[in-house]
Write a protein that holds these residues in place. Structure first.
Motif, PDB file in Angstrom:
ATOM      1  N   VAL A  20      65.501  48.116  87.320  1.00 39.22           N
ATOM      2  CA  VAL A  20      64.720  46.886  87.145  1.00 39.22           C
ATOM      3  C   VAL A  20      64.556  46.573  85.661  1.00 39.22           C
ATOM      4  O   VAL A  20      64.649  45.418  85.234  1.00 39.22           O
ATOM      5  N   ILE A  21      64.321  47.612  84.844  1.00 42.86           N
ATOM      6  CA  ILE A  21      64.188  47.400  83.397  1.00 42.86           C
ATOM      7  C   ILE A  21      65.486  46.842  82.819  1.00 42.86           C
ATOM      8  O   ILE A  21      65.480  45.916  81.991  1.00 42.86           O
ATOM      9  N   SER A  22      66.613  47.404  83.255  1.00 45.85           N
ATOM     10  CA  SER A  22      67.907  46.922  82.769  1.00 45.85           C
ATOM     11  C   SER A  22      68.128  45.464  83.169  1.00 45.85           C
ATOM     12  O   SER A  22      68.641  44.654  82.382  1.00 45.85           O
ATOM     13  N   GLU A  23      67.746  45.113  84.381  1.00 42.96           N
ATOM     14  CA  GLU A  23      67.900  43.731  84.843  1.00 42.96           C
ATOM     15  C   GLU A  23      67.002  42.793  84.046  1.00 42.96           C
ATOM     16  O   GLU A  23      67.398  41.667  83.705  1.00 42.96           O
ATOM     17  N   LEU A  24      65.793  43.273  83.725  1.00 42.10           N
ATOM     18  CA  LEU A  24      64.889  42.446  82.923  1.00 42.10           C
ATOM     19  C   LEU A  24      65.443  42.249  81.515  1.00 42.10           C
ATOM     20  O   LEU A  24      65.342  41.147  80.946  1.00 42.10           O
ATOM     21  N   LEU A  25      66.020  43.301  80.948  1.00 36.87           N
ATOM     22  CA  LEU A  25      66.587  43.178  79.601  1.00 36.87           C
ATOM     23  C   LEU A  25      67.699  42.139  79.554  1.00 36.87           C
ATOM     24  O   LEU A  25      67.900  41.479  78.528  1.00 36.87           O
ATOM     25  N   LYS A  26      68.438  41.982  80.662  1.00 40.55           N
ATOM     26  CA  LYS A  26      69.485  40.966  80.691  1.00 40.55           C
ATOM     27  C   LYS A  26      68.901  39.558  80.617  1.00 40.55           C
ATOM     28  O   LYS A  26      69.557  38.633  80.153  1.00 40.55           O
ATOM     29  N   ARG A  27      67.648  39.411  81.089  1.00 38.09           N
ATOM     30  CA  ARG A  27      67.028  38.093  81.131  1.00 38.09           C
ATOM     31  C   ARG A  27      66.206  37.784  79.878  1.00 38.09           C
ATOM     32  O   ARG A  27      65.695  36.665  79.748  1.00 38.09           O
ATOM     33  N   VAL A  28      66.052  38.767  78.998  1.00 38.05           N
ATOM     34  CA  VAL A  28      65.183  38.602  77.820  1.00 38.05           C
ATOM     35  C   VAL A  28      66.041  38.415  76.580  1.00 38.05           C
ATOM     36  O   VAL A  28      67.036  39.122  76.373  1.00 38.05           O
ATOM     37  N   SER A  29      65.656  37.462  75.767  1.00 38.16           N
ATOM     38  CA  SER A  29      66.332  37.215  74.488  1.00 38.16           C
ATOM     39  C   SER A  29      65.260  37.120  73.401  1.00 38.16           C
ATOM     40  O   SER A  29      64.310  36.336  73.518  1.00 38.16           O
ATOM     41  N   VAL A  30      65.408  37.943  72.366  1.00 40.60           N
ATOM     42  CA  VAL A  30      64.453  37.957  71.247  1.00 40.60           C
ATOM     43  C   VAL A  30      65.203  37.526  69.995  1.00 40.60           C
ATOM     44  O   VAL A  30      66.255  38.092  69.667  1.00 40.60           O
ATOM     45  N   ARG A  31      64.655  36.552  69.289  1.00 41.26           N
ATOM     46  CA  ARG A  31      65.323  36.028  68.086  1.00 41.26           C
ATOM     47  C   ARG A  31      64.319  35.931  66.952  1.00 41.26           C
ATOM     48  O   ARG A  31      63.171  35.497  67.145  1.00 41.26           O
ATOM     49  N   ASN A  32      64.744  36.393  65.788  1.00 45.44           N
ATOM     50  CA  ASN A  32      63.919  36.248  64.581  1.00 45.44           C
ATOM     51  C   ASN A  32      64.317  34.951  63.877  1.00 45.44           C
ATOM     52  O   ASN A  32      65.481  34.739  63.541  1.00 45.44           O
ATOM     53  N   VAL A  33      63.333  34.089  63.682  1.00 43.17           N
ATOM     54  CA  VAL A  33      63.601  32.838  62.969  1.00 43.17           C
ATOM     55  C   VAL A  33      63.999  33.186  61.542  1.00 43.17           C
ATOM     56  O   VAL A  33      63.279  33.923  60.859  1.00 43.17           O
ATOM     57  N   PRO A  34      65.153  32.723  61.052  1.00 43.68           N
ATOM     58  CA  PRO A  34      65.630  33.105  59.714  1.00 43.68           C
ATOM     59  C   PRO A  34      64.597  32.813  58.621  1.00 43.68           C
ATOM     60  O   PRO A  34      63.868  31.825  58.676  1.00 43.68           O
ATOM     61  N   GLN A  35      64.540  33.712  57.659  1.00 42.39           N
ATOM     62  CA  GLN A  35      63.660  33.576  56.502  1.00 42.39           C
ATOM     63  C   GLN A  35      62.189  33.434  56.906  1.00 42.39           C
ATOM     64  O   GLN A  35      61.428  32.682  56.294  1.00 42.39           O
ATOM     65  N   SER A  36      61.801  34.181  57.951  1.00 42.78           N
ATOM     66  CA  SER A  36      60.405  34.124  58.389  1.00 42.78           C
ATOM     67  C   SER A  36      60.051  35.429  59.090  1.00 42.78           C
ATOM     68  O   SER A  36      60.895  36.293  59.319  1.00 42.78           O
ATOM     69  N   LEU A  37      58.766  35.550  59.433  1.00 49.45           N
ATOM     70  CA  LEU A  37      58.271  36.704  60.179  1.00 49.45           C
ATOM     71  C   LEU A  37      57.938  36.303  61.614  1.00 49.45           C
ATOM     72  O   LEU A  37      57.084  36.912  62.257  1.00 49.45           O
ATOM     73  N   VAL A  38      58.621  35.271  62.099  1.00 50.44           N
ATOM     74  CA  VAL A  38      58.349  34.717  63.417  1.00 50.44           C
ATOM     75  C   VAL A  38      59.435  35.170  64.387  1.00 50.44           C
ATOM     76  O   VAL A  38      60.627  35.163  64.054  1.00 50.44           O
ATOM     77  N   PHE A  39      59.004  35.550  65.612  1.00 51.15           N
ATOM     78  CA  PHE A  39      59.933  35.969  66.662  1.00 51.15           C
ATOM     79  C   PHE A  39      59.745  35.050  67.862  1.00 51.15           C
ATOM     80  O   PHE A  39      58.617  34.728  68.251  1.00 51.15           O
ATOM     81  N   GLN A  40      60.881  34.666  68.466  1.00 47.22           N
ATOM     82  CA  GLN A  40      60.871  33.896  69.699  1.00 47.22           C
ATOM     83  C   GLN A  40      61.334  34.800  70.832  1.00 47.22           C
ATOM     84  O   GLN A  40      62.430  35.357  70.781  1.00 47.22           O
ATOM     85  N   VAL A  41      60.475  34.936  71.828  1.00 52.85           N
ATOM     86  CA  VAL A  41      60.781  35.786  72.985  1.00 52.85           C
ATOM     87  C   VAL A  41      61.054  34.865  74.167  1.00 52.85           C
ATOM     88  O   VAL A  41      60.129  34.245  74.712  1.00 52.85           O
ATOM     89  N   ALA A  42      62.321  34.749  74.538  1.00 51.12           N
ATOM     90  CA  ALA A  42      62.723  33.862  75.625  1.00 51.12           C
ATOM     91  C   ALA A  42      63.077  34.686  76.854  1.00 51.12           C
ATOM     92  O   ALA A  42      63.728  35.730  76.747  1.00 51.12           O
ATOM     93  N   VAL A  43      62.648  34.198  78.035  1.00 50.78           N
ATOM     94  CA  VAL A  43      62.915  34.878  79.305  1.00 50.78           C
ATOM     95  C   VAL A  43      63.497  33.856  80.274  1.00 50.78           C
ATOM     96  O   VAL A  43      62.975  32.736  80.399  1.00 50.78           O
ATOM     97  N   THR A  44      64.556  34.260  80.967  1.00 54.45           N
ATOM     98  CA  THR A  44      65.206  33.392  81.948  1.00 54.45           C
ATOM     99  C   THR A  44      64.944  33.949  83.341  1.00 54.45           C
ATOM    100  O   THR A  44      65.152  35.146  83.587  1.00 54.45           O
ATOM    101  N   SER A  45      64.495  33.075  84.244  1.00 51.02           N
ATOM    102  CA  SER A  45      64.175  33.500  85.608  1.00 51.02           C
ATOM    103  C   SER A  45      64.469  32.374  86.568  1.00 51.02           C
ATOM    104  O   SER A  45      64.659  31.202  86.178  1.00 51.02           O
ATOM    105  N   GLU A  46      64.483  32.715  87.857  1.00 53.27           N
ATOM    106  CA  GLU A  46      64.752  31.723  88.881  1.00 53.27           C
ATOM    107  C   GLU A  46      63.536  30.833  89.130  1.00 53.27           C
ATOM    108  O   GLU A  46      63.653  29.790  89.755  1.00 53.27           O
ATOM    109  N   MET A  47      62.369  31.288  88.664  1.00 56.25           N
ATOM    110  CA  MET A  47      61.148  30.512  88.823  1.00 56.25           C
ATOM    111  C   MET A  47      60.615  30.153  87.445  1.00 56.25           C
ATOM    112  O   MET A  47      60.542  31.007  86.554  1.00 56.25           O
ATOM    113  N   SER A  48      60.233  28.913  87.254  1.00 59.98           N
ATOM    114  CA  SER A  48      59.754  28.474  85.942  1.00 59.98           C
ATOM    115  C   SER A  48      58.452  29.168  85.549  1.00 59.98           C
ATOM    116  O   SER A  48      58.281  29.586  84.404  1.00 59.98           O
ATOM    117  N   THR A  49      57.544  29.303  86.526  1.00 57.64           N
ATOM    118  CA  THR A  49      56.262  29.963  86.212  1.00 57.64           C
ATOM    119  C   THR A  49      56.463  31.438  85.888  1.00 57.64           C
ATOM    120  O   THR A  49      55.763  32.001  85.048  1.00 57.64           O
TER     121      THR A  49
END
Length: 420
Positions: free
Chosen positions: A149-178
């Protein structure tokens, strides 16, 4: 040869135009197939993202030295925090909190077998290639399921560091929007909570160690002070000033011994000279007594003066002997006193060194004890005021439109492929 290699564009266009119905039909069929896949077959996926920022300049509630330092914001720490956000440990906490093991989307074991998988199973069974399920212990099976389940969740998670900043965007993809928004927010929440827990655990561990260390130092301090008190009670009261006064006194005694030895030598030499003098003239000269010299002058005219001379000379010899004896006794007495005082000074010097060493040891332990006690109080005070090194900038927004499949792109690609 040159004429054969030339492409006749007019003929090519006319050929395509003659097959325009076939091209149009195939293109239409490809677009219909792509549309069917995009609108009927493909499962819509929704992507939602939370934003978190590292904080490098934090204000302390109280001015205490922290057990765990904050972040500086350099590239190494940014990359480290990026990996923490994508770590299996953090994803495991998300799985446990949201109970994703019971979610069909993430737990493959709960999903129904597809038609292809069913056909493959029938074929393997018919060919005798089907292998019976291996018995796995329950605890191991739970771990394997959770890891899956953890491996499957990792496939759906994308973490990106905004260049030249200390900001991270944590994006998750799922079949349900909520669900995608919930998982994204949960990842950020647990990431921030994990920073507080790490600091709290380090503080608790430091508090435990400091408590044991303070207890040890307290015992050492009590032992050192007891030794110092016992030593003070078993020896005479000494100080550096008293020791210096005794050394001055010893120096005076040695100077008096030198003078006494000189006097002793003089009296012994006088006594020896008087006892070895031959003749009354030599005796009178060595004695240096006026009365004895007067009697010496009267001996020739008065016979009784000789007897008086001898009696007086013997008296002077006896007095010289007493003086020599007294001078010798004074030297012995002074040397004895000097010896006793020297031994006393030496003993008190050793005692003073021992006292100073015990005092320094007790003082050093006291300083350590006070320092660790202060750190223990500061660390104990920090247990309830830990602050994370990150804060959330924005919560995840529930997406209204799916991010996948990209229907317009699929239709365009289907049309291009059909046209080709």
């Amino acid at each position: 040869m040159m004429e054969e290699d030339v492409i006749d564009l007019g003929q090519l266009v006319s050929t395509l135009w003659r097959g325009k119905w076939i091209v149009g039909l195939i293109t239409s069929l490809a677009v219909l197939a792509g549309g069917y896949y995009a609108y009927a077959v493909a499962t819509p996926l929704y992507t939602s993202s939370s934003v978190v920022m590292l904080e490098t300049d934090q204000k302390s509630v109280v001015d205490l030295e922290s057990v765990v330092g904050g972040l500086t914001g350099d590239s190494t720490e940014v990359n480290t925090e990026l990996e923490v956000l994508k770590s299996r440990g953090l994803m495991g906490k998300v799985v446990d909190k949201l109970d994703l093991i019971s979610d069909v989307e993430f737990n493959i074991e709960l999903q129904e077998a597809s038609l292809i998988d069913t056909l493959q199973g029938y074929i393997k069974s018919a060919l005798g290639l089907q292998v019976g399920p291996e018995e796995i212990p329950a605890d191991l099976q739970e771990k394997l399921t959770r890891d899956s389940v953890i491996s499957e969740l990792l496939k759906r998670v994308s973490v990106r560091n905004v260049p030249q900043s200390l900001v991270f965007q944590v994006a998750v993809t799922s079949e349900m929007s909520t669900k995608s928004a919930l998982i994204s927010d949960t990842i950020v929440d647990l990431y921030i909570l994990n920073q507080i827990e790490v600091k709290f655990d380090a503080t608790v561990q430091a508090t435990t160690w400091l408590t044991d260390r303070v207890a040890e130092l307290q015992i050492q301090l009590e032992t050192a002070e007891a030794k110092l008190s016992e030593f003070n009670g078993s020896t005479a009261l000494i100080s550096q000033e008293v020791l210096q006064a005794q050394e001055i006194q010893l120096k005076d005694l040695r100077e008096r011994i030198l003078l006494a030895n000189t006097s002793k030598e003089k009296t012994a030499a006088r006594l020896k000279a008087l006892t070895t003098a031959e003749g009354r003239e030599a005796q009178a000269e060595l004695a240096g007594d006026p009365q004895l010299k007067r009697l010496l002058r009267q001996i020739s005219s008065q016979p009784a003066a000789g007897e008086a001379f001898d009696t007086l000379f013997q008296r002077l010899v006896a007095r010289a002997g007493l003086e020599a004896n007294r001078a010798a006794q004074q030297v012995v007495s002074l040397e004895r006193s000097a010896q006793e005082l020297s031994e006393q000074v030496a003993k008190q010097n050793v005692d003073l060194i021992a006292l100073q060493q015990l005092t320094r040891e007790a003082e050093a332990i006291r300083l350590l004890y006070e320092y660790f006690l202060t750190r223990l109080k500061e660390t104990s005070a920090q247990e309830g005021i830990q602050k994370a090194d990150s804060r959330r900038l924005s919560q995840a927004v529930v997406p209204l439109n799916p991010s996948e499949p990209k229907k317009s792109l699929i239709l365009a690609m289907s049309g291009i492929l059909g046209l080709m």
